[in-house]
Write an enzyme that holds these catalytic residues in place. Structure first.
Site, PDB file in Angstrom:
ATOM      1  N   ARG A   1       0.863  -1.181   0.000  1.00  0.00           N
ATOM      2  CA  ARG A   1       0.000   0.000   0.000  1.00  0.00           C
ATOM      3  C   ARG A   1       0.897   1.227   0.000  1.00  0.00           C
ATOM      4  O   ARG A   1       1.959   1.239   0.637  1.00  0.00           O
ATOM      5  CB  ARG A   1      -0.915   0.021   1.233  1.00  0.00           C
ATOM      6  CG  ARG A   1      -2.110  -0.917   1.154  1.00  0.00           C
ATOM      7  CD  ARG A   1      -3.113  -0.524   0.062  1.00  0.00           C
ATOM      8  NE  ARG A   1      -4.260  -1.428  -0.009  1.00  0.00           N
ATOM      9  CZ  ARG A   1      -4.374  -2.473  -0.828  1.00  0.00           C
ATOM     10  NH1 ARG A   1      -3.390  -2.771  -1.662  1.00  0.00           N
ATOM     11  NH2 ARG A   1      -5.461  -3.217  -0.831  1.00  0.00           N
TER      12      ARG A   1
ATOM     13  N   ASP B   1       3.965  -0.157  -7.290  1.00  0.00           N
ATOM     14  CA  ASP B   1       2.661  -0.470  -7.889  1.00  0.00           C
ATOM     15  C   ASP B   1       1.558   0.278  -7.142  1.00  0.00           C
ATOM     16  O   ASP B   1       0.391   0.215  -7.535  1.00  0.00           O
ATOM     17  CB  ASP B   1       2.407  -1.985  -7.821  1.00  0.00           C
ATOM     18  CG  ASP B   1       1.153  -2.388  -8.597  1.00  0.00           C
ATOM     19  OD1 ASP B   1       0.990  -1.911  -9.728  1.00  0.00           O
ATOM     20  OD2 ASP B   1       0.333  -3.168  -8.066  1.00  0.00           O
TER      21      ASP B   1
ATOM     22  N   GLU C   1      -2.777   7.625  -4.532  1.00  0.00           N
ATOM     23  CA  GLU C   1      -3.197   7.017  -5.800  1.00  0.00           C
ATOM     24  C   GLU C   1      -4.689   7.176  -6.067  1.00  0.00           C
ATOM     25  O   GLU C   1      -5.130   7.084  -7.217  1.00  0.00           O
ATOM     26  CB  GLU C   1      -2.822   5.521  -5.835  1.00  0.00           C
ATOM     27  CG  GLU C   1      -3.634   4.650  -4.887  1.00  0.00           C
ATOM     28  CD  GLU C   1      -3.274   3.170  -4.996  1.00  0.00           C
ATOM     29  OE1 GLU C   1      -2.069   2.850  -4.950  1.00  0.00           O
ATOM     30  OE2 GLU C   1      -4.194   2.356  -5.123  1.00  0.00           O
TER      31      GLU C   1
ATOM     32  N   HIS D   1      -1.201   0.183  -9.750  1.00  0.00           N
ATOM     33  CA  HIS D   1      -1.917  -0.806  -8.920  1.00  0.00           C
ATOM     34  C   HIS D   1      -2.495  -1.932  -9.787  1.00  0.00           C
ATOM     35  O   HIS D   1      -3.708  -2.154  -9.819  1.00  0.00           O
ATOM     36  CB  HIS D   1      -3.030  -0.116  -8.115  1.00  0.00           C
ATOM     37  CG  HIS D   1      -3.381  -0.871  -6.861  1.00  0.00           C
ATOM     38  ND1 HIS D   1      -3.667  -0.249  -5.676  1.00  0.00           N
ATOM     39  CD2 HIS D   1      -3.472  -2.208  -6.612  1.00  0.00           C
ATOM     40  CE1 HIS D   1      -3.931  -1.164  -4.754  1.00  0.00           C
ATOM     41  NE2 HIS D   1      -3.820  -2.359  -5.306  1.00  0.00           N
TER      42      HIS D   1
HETATM   43  P1  NAI Z   1      -1.400 -11.447   4.519  1.00  0.00           P
HETATM   44  O1  NAI Z   1      -2.345 -11.030   5.565  1.00  0.00           O
HETATM   45  O2  NAI Z   1      -1.412 -12.867   4.039  1.00  0.00           O
HETATM   46  O3  NAI Z   1       0.097 -11.109   4.967  1.00  0.00           O
HETATM   47  C1  NAI Z   1       0.476  -9.882   5.528  1.00  0.00           C
HETATM   48  C2  NAI Z   1       1.647 -10.168   6.463  1.00  0.00           C
HETATM   49  O4  NAI Z   1       2.177  -8.920   6.887  1.00  0.00           O
HETATM   50  C3  NAI Z   1       1.243 -10.948   7.724  1.00  0.00           C
HETATM   51  O5  NAI Z   1       2.094 -12.070   7.881  1.00  0.00           O
HETATM   52  C4  NAI Z   1       1.420  -9.936   8.859  1.00  0.00           C
HETATM   53  O6  NAI Z   1       1.842 -10.543  10.064  1.00  0.00           O
HETATM   54  C5  NAI Z   1       2.517  -9.053   8.267  1.00  0.00           C
HETATM   55  N1  NAI Z   1       2.583  -7.732   8.891  1.00  0.00           N
HETATM   56  C6  NAI Z   1       1.598  -6.986   9.439  1.00  0.00           C
HETATM   57  N2  NAI Z   1       2.093  -5.812   9.887  1.00  0.00           N
HETATM   58  C7  NAI Z   1       3.424  -5.824   9.614  1.00  0.00           C
HETATM   59  C8  NAI Z   1       4.487  -4.918   9.828  1.00  0.00           C
HETATM   60  N3  NAI Z   1       4.267  -3.729  10.426  1.00  0.00           N
HETATM   61  N4  NAI Z   1       5.739  -5.259   9.443  1.00  0.00           N
HETATM   62  C9  NAI Z   1       5.968  -6.452   8.836  1.00  0.00           C
HETATM   63  N5  NAI Z   1       4.998  -7.356   8.599  1.00  0.00           N
HETATM   64  C10 NAI Z   1       3.742  -7.041   8.971  1.00  0.00           C
HETATM   65  O7  NAI Z   1      -1.640 -10.445   3.289  1.00  0.00           O
HETATM   66  P2  NAI Z   1      -1.236 -10.653   1.775  1.00  0.00           P
HETATM   67  O8  NAI Z   1      -2.335 -11.339   1.038  1.00  0.00           O
HETATM   68  O9  NAI Z   1       0.127 -11.204   1.694  1.00  0.00           O
HETATM   69  O10 NAI Z   1      -1.246  -9.136   1.262  1.00  0.00           O
HETATM   70  C11 NAI Z   1      -0.315  -8.199   1.759  1.00  0.00           C
HETATM   71  C12 NAI Z   1      -0.708  -6.810   1.302  1.00  0.00           C
HETATM   72  O11 NAI Z   1      -0.536  -6.704  -0.110  1.00  0.00           O
HETATM   73  C13 NAI Z   1      -2.204  -6.458   1.508  1.00  0.00           C
HETATM   74  O12 NAI Z   1      -2.463  -6.019   2.811  1.00  0.00           O
HETATM   75  C14 NAI Z   1      -2.410  -5.381   0.495  1.00  0.00           C
HETATM   76  O13 NAI Z   1      -2.121  -4.135   1.107  1.00  0.00           O
HETATM   77  C15 NAI Z   1      -1.377  -5.680  -0.594  1.00  0.00           C
HETATM   78  N6  NAI Z   1      -1.996  -6.112  -1.842  1.00  0.00           N
HETATM   79  C16 NAI Z   1      -1.655  -5.458  -3.000  1.00  0.00           C
HETATM   80  C17 NAI Z   1      -2.207  -5.826  -4.219  1.00  0.00           C
HETATM   81  C18 NAI Z   1      -1.818  -5.161  -5.500  1.00  0.00           C
HETATM   82  O14 NAI Z   1      -2.530  -5.314  -6.499  1.00  0.00           O
HETATM   83  N7  NAI Z   1      -0.717  -4.428  -5.546  1.00  0.00           N
HETATM   84  C19 NAI Z   1      -3.225  -6.886  -4.284  1.00  0.00           C
HETATM   85  C20 NAI Z   1      -3.464  -7.556  -3.014  1.00  0.00           C
HETATM   86  C21 NAI Z   1      -2.878  -7.151  -1.858  1.00  0.00           C
END
Ligand code: NAI
Length: 334
Positions: free
Chosen positions: A234, A258, A263, A295
């Site tokens: 994000r 991305d 944005e 994005h």
């Molecule tokens: P997820 O929930 O499977 O993994 C997120 C991980 O980040 C978790 O293991 C959590 O413990 C960790 N985390 C939380 N706060 C943290 C911090 N301050 N420092 C380090 N690690 C931390 O989520 P997933 O599916 O892997 O997605 C991650 C992010 O990717 C989403 O929250 C979203 O913002 C972004 N995303 C971007 C997309 C795009 O099109 N560019 C599409 C989908 C998601």
């Protein structure tokens, strides 16, 4: 159920309509983003399907509740644009698509890394222009490089799997270490160590209080000079002015984005005939070592089909049972 689909683009219509053949919901599509000005367009819809840049703050949620909305089905994983406490106060349930295809975003992360590093975007233009000079296109091998992964959930893990195939040394940081990531040979370290050791840092954590402007001047000051930073998580995980200063001084050697903090005013629209008013974004675009995509990490046929299926199924379950299997509440914020 009657569902108002906000921020609807042609591809949203296509994939949601195809998936809806097996659900039979009543879908109405609205091009506009949902916010305080447009909230009335969805009056009377019990369910609203929203995306990442729709505004779901206290004022909008209060109005939606008064207009009869019971459910907001996010067609994305991230939910940082929703005031969850306000949703609870106004009795609106929030569901999302927690996992669709983490590989889509992980593979896009690699596209950013490889393009930025080997400069294929610049080479493409040069060759088309009859310019076969290699000056300025020098890259580095990923093999043997140290990559720092911040956030090793679904997407961070999928990225780690690919990078391991490239022969990278993997460092990771996450408050909840992932055993599958450990099994790949990644080593969990403090942020300071990750900053100190990494040649490239890739961000895969959600946006929350801890990660807001995580990559700021202090953090950049601890990184290797010339580090490459990739952000597909994000926009607000990065403090943009700090990154611009570091690009100017050479502390950051490459930046692949991305996502971008502001944005919402830019992405998912064709602004090619307009004057962009965001000076910070324009400054970012002026660097030869910055690569920005709008994005599109999630934007694969597999992910869109999966998102559409889960979104419509979330609404089906709610309609039939009042249950919300993929509910987002304040308890989920970590
Ligand atoms: P997820 O929930 O499977 O993994 C997120 C991980 O980040 C978790 O293991 C959590 O413990 C960790 N985390 C939380 N706060 C943290 C911090 N301050 N420092 C380090 N690690 C931390 O989520 P997933 O599916 O892997 O997605 C991650 C992010 O990717 C989403 O929250 C979203 O913002 C972004 N995303 C971007 C997309 C795009 O099109 N560019 C599409 C989908 C998601």
């Amino acid at each position: 159920m009657k569902i108002a689909v906000c921020s609807a683009h042609p591809y949203d219509r296509q994939f949601l309509q195809e998936a809806n053949a097996t659900f039979g919901h009543e879908l109405s599509f609205f091009d506009a983003r949902l916010n305080e000005e447009t909230r009335q367009m969805v009056a009377g819809f019990p369910a609203i399907c929203a995306f990442v840049n729709d505004t779901l703050n206290e004022a909008v949620l209060q109005a939606l509740a008064q207009q009869g909305t019971q459910l907001i089905a996010l067609r994305c994983a991230g939910f940082n644009n929703v005031d969850l406490a306000a949703a609870a106060r106004h009795g609106i349930r929030i569901v999302r698509v927690p996992a669709y295809s983490p590989h889509s975003i992980a593979e896009h992360t690699l596209a950013l890394i490889l393009t930025l590093n080997r400069k294929t975007h610049r080479a493409y233009n040069r060759v088309r222009d009859g310019n076969f000079s290699l000056d300025g296109l020098l890259g580095f091998e990923l093999r043997g490089r140290t990559i720092g992964i911040i956030g090793t959930g679904r997407i961070g893990l999928a990225t780690a799997e690919i990078l391991r195939g490239f022969g990278c040394r993997l460092l990771a940081h996450d408050p909840y270490p992932n055993p599958e990531c450990l099994a790949l040979g990644a080593r969990y370290v403090t942020l300071d160590e990750l900053y100190r050791e990494s040649d490239l840092i890739t961000l895969h954590c959600p946006l929350n209080q801890e990660s807001f402007h995580l990559i700021n001047a202090a953090a950049i000051g601890k990184m290797k000079r010339g580090v490459t930073i990739i952000n597909t998580s994000r926009g607000a995980v990065i403090d943009t002015p700090a990154v611009i200063a570091a690009l100017k001084s050479g502390r950051i050697g490459g930046l692949g984005l991305d996502v971008y903090e502001q944005e919402g005013d830019l992405f998912f629209q064709d602004l090619s005939c307009q004057v962009i008013q965001d000076d910070m974004f324009e400054r970012l675009l002026s660097f030869p070592n910055v690569l920005i995509t709008g994005h599109q990490g999630f934007f694969t046929a597999e992910a869109l089909a999966s998102i559409a299926r889960t979104t419509l199924d979330n609404v089906r379950v709610f309609e039939q049972s009042g249950l919300c299997p993929n509910e987002v509440t304040t308890a989920l914020v970590r």
